[in-house]
Enzyme design. Structure first.
Site, PDB file in Angstrom:
ATOM      1  N   GLN A 256       0.827  -1.203   0.000  1.00  0.00           N
ATOM      2  CA  GLN A 256       0.000   0.000   0.000  1.00  0.00           C
ATOM      3  C   GLN A 256       0.861   1.253   0.000  1.00  0.00           C
ATOM      4  OE1 GLN A 256      -3.120  -0.719  -0.451  1.00  0.00           O
ATOM      5  NE2 GLN A 256      -3.837   1.403  -0.621  1.00  0.00           N
TER       6      GLN A 256
ATOM      7  N   ALA B 208      -5.982   4.426  -0.804  1.00  0.00           N
ATOM      8  CA  ALA B 208      -6.040   4.602   0.656  1.00  0.00           C
ATOM      9  C   ALA B 208      -4.643   4.807   1.216  1.00  0.00           C
ATOM     10  CB  ALA B 208      -6.668   3.378   1.298  1.00  0.00           C
TER      11      ALA B 208
ATOM     12  N   SER C 213      -6.231   0.853   4.411  1.00  0.00           N
ATOM     13  CA  SER C 213      -6.847   0.162   3.275  1.00  0.00           C
ATOM     14  C   SER C 213      -7.592  -1.089   3.735  1.00  0.00           C
ATOM     15  CB  SER C 213      -5.781  -0.244   2.256  1.00  0.00           C
ATOM     16  OG  SER C 213      -6.337  -1.084   1.254  1.00  0.00           O
TER      17      SER C 213
ATOM     18  N   HIS D 237      -8.075  -3.563   1.940  1.00  0.00           N
ATOM     19  CA  HIS D 237      -7.374  -4.723   1.388  1.00  0.00           C
ATOM     20  C   HIS D 237      -6.370  -5.293   2.386  1.00  0.00           C
ATOM     21  CE1 HIS D 237      -8.930  -4.780  -2.725  1.00  0.00           C
ATOM     22  NE2 HIS D 237      -8.934  -3.449  -2.677  1.00  0.00           N
TER      23      HIS D 237
ATOM     24  N   ASP E 170     -11.496  -7.020  -4.917  1.00  0.00           N
ATOM     25  CA  ASP E 170     -12.006  -6.351  -6.110  1.00  0.00           C
ATOM     26  C   ASP E 170     -12.412  -7.444  -7.087  1.00  0.00           C
ATOM     27  OD1 ASP E 170     -11.411  -3.892  -4.999  1.00  0.00           O
ATOM     28  OD2 ASP E 170      -9.463  -3.739  -5.985  1.00  0.00           O
TER      29      ASP E 170
ATOM     30  N   GLU F  57     -17.291   2.348  -6.245  1.00  0.00           N
ATOM     31  CA  GLU F  57     -16.490   1.209  -6.702  1.00  0.00           C
ATOM     32  C   GLU F  57     -17.380  -0.036  -6.696  1.00  0.00           C
ATOM     33  OE1 GLU F  57     -12.821   0.638  -4.643  1.00  0.00           O
ATOM     34  OE2 GLU F  57     -12.051   2.643  -5.112  1.00  0.00           O
TER      35      GLU F  57
ATOM     36  N   HIS G 113     -15.680  -3.417  -5.506  1.00  0.00           N
ATOM     37  CA  HIS G 113     -15.015  -3.611  -4.214  1.00  0.00           C
ATOM     38  C   HIS G 113     -15.999  -4.162  -3.190  1.00  0.00           C
ATOM     39  CE1 HIS G 113     -11.927  -2.542  -1.083  1.00  0.00           C
ATOM     40  NE2 HIS G 113     -13.019  -2.576  -0.326  1.00  0.00           N
TER      41      HIS G 113
END
Length: 251
Positions: free
Chosen positions: A141, A153, A158, A160, A167, A216, A219
């Protein structure tokens, strides 16, 4: 002679009268005749129909899991709520056996749910989904973050990095990581069904001022079936609003 007959007649009459009185006084009394009362029909009680209302379902417990612990599947991460520690690494990351562009890694529970969801999309609707991105480490990240870019982010914030977000796109690649994915059959199926498998469309089109990110439609964040279903049933679309947290808009 007449006097004798007359006396005899009187004696006979007197005797008959006496006999009659004797018989009358010795007669067995007969019970008085009574008219039986009319019989009153007995009412058959009619059972009372009672309807027992089922008890209301218990209220959803928003405190059932932590929204601060990074190991909790309910952890809320946004620009105002970084992970603690910021370089957090999930303890149970596994490879996700689905179609992908990058090798996807998720936490075990989220991986199992993704596999179930991708399988359902295929068997229920003939749609083939693929992973475009899943777990990203803190260091990754750092490399991806671009200050001032509302679509990326800051490191440590984030989703993730939690190992709970993916995603998702069509296996064909149509509209991957693009807003037009919302209009594809794959995007529409996900929007309608992801909650069944414990996933939330994390950044809806009308809540950028709350989440801090533009729309998004690809996501999806794993939050578990119980929370995802509660949010679906109550019309809640962001974790911030559901848990009464302040908005985290982009700077």
């Amino acid at each position: 002679m007449r006097a004798f007959r007359s006396s005899r007649r009187r004696a006979t009459v007197i005797g008959l009268v006496a006999l009659s009185l004797t018989l009358t006084s010795c007669a067995i009394p007969r019970p008085a005749l009574t008219t039986p009362a009319a019989e009153v029909p007995t009412e058959i009680p009619v059972p009372v129909q009672t309807t027992t209302e089922p008890p209301p379902p218990p209220a959803f417990d928003k405190a059932a899991r932590s929204i601060d612990d990074p190991n909790s599947i309910w952890v809320v991460v946004d620009r105002l709520r970084p992970l603690n520690p910021q370089d957090y690494v999930p303890p149970d990351l596994v490879d996700v056996p689905v179609a992908h562009t990058w090798d996807p890694i998720l936490r075990q529970e989220a991986s199992d749910a993704i596999v179930a969801m991708f399988t359902a999309a295929q068997t229920e609707a003939g749609l083939y989904l693929a992973s475009n991105s899943a777990y990203r480490s803190y260091s990754t990240q750092v490399d991806l973050y671009s200050p001032g870019d509302p679509t990326t982010a800051p490191p440590g914030t984030s989703e993730h990095q939690t190992g709970l977000a993916m995603d998702i796109g069509a296996e064909s690649g149509a509209c991957s990581l693009n807003e037009c994915f919302a209009d594809t059959p794959e995007g529409q199926w996900l929007a309608a069904n992801a909650y069944r498998f414990g996933f939330l469309l994390r950044f809806p089109a009308d809540k950028a001022d709350v989440t801090g990110y533009p729309f998004e439609p690809w996501h999806y964040r794993y939050i578990g079936v119980d929370l995802a279903t509660e949010m679906h049933n109550t019309g809640s679309t962001t974790l911030e609003e559901f848990f009464g947290l302040p908005p985290a808009p982009a700077p």
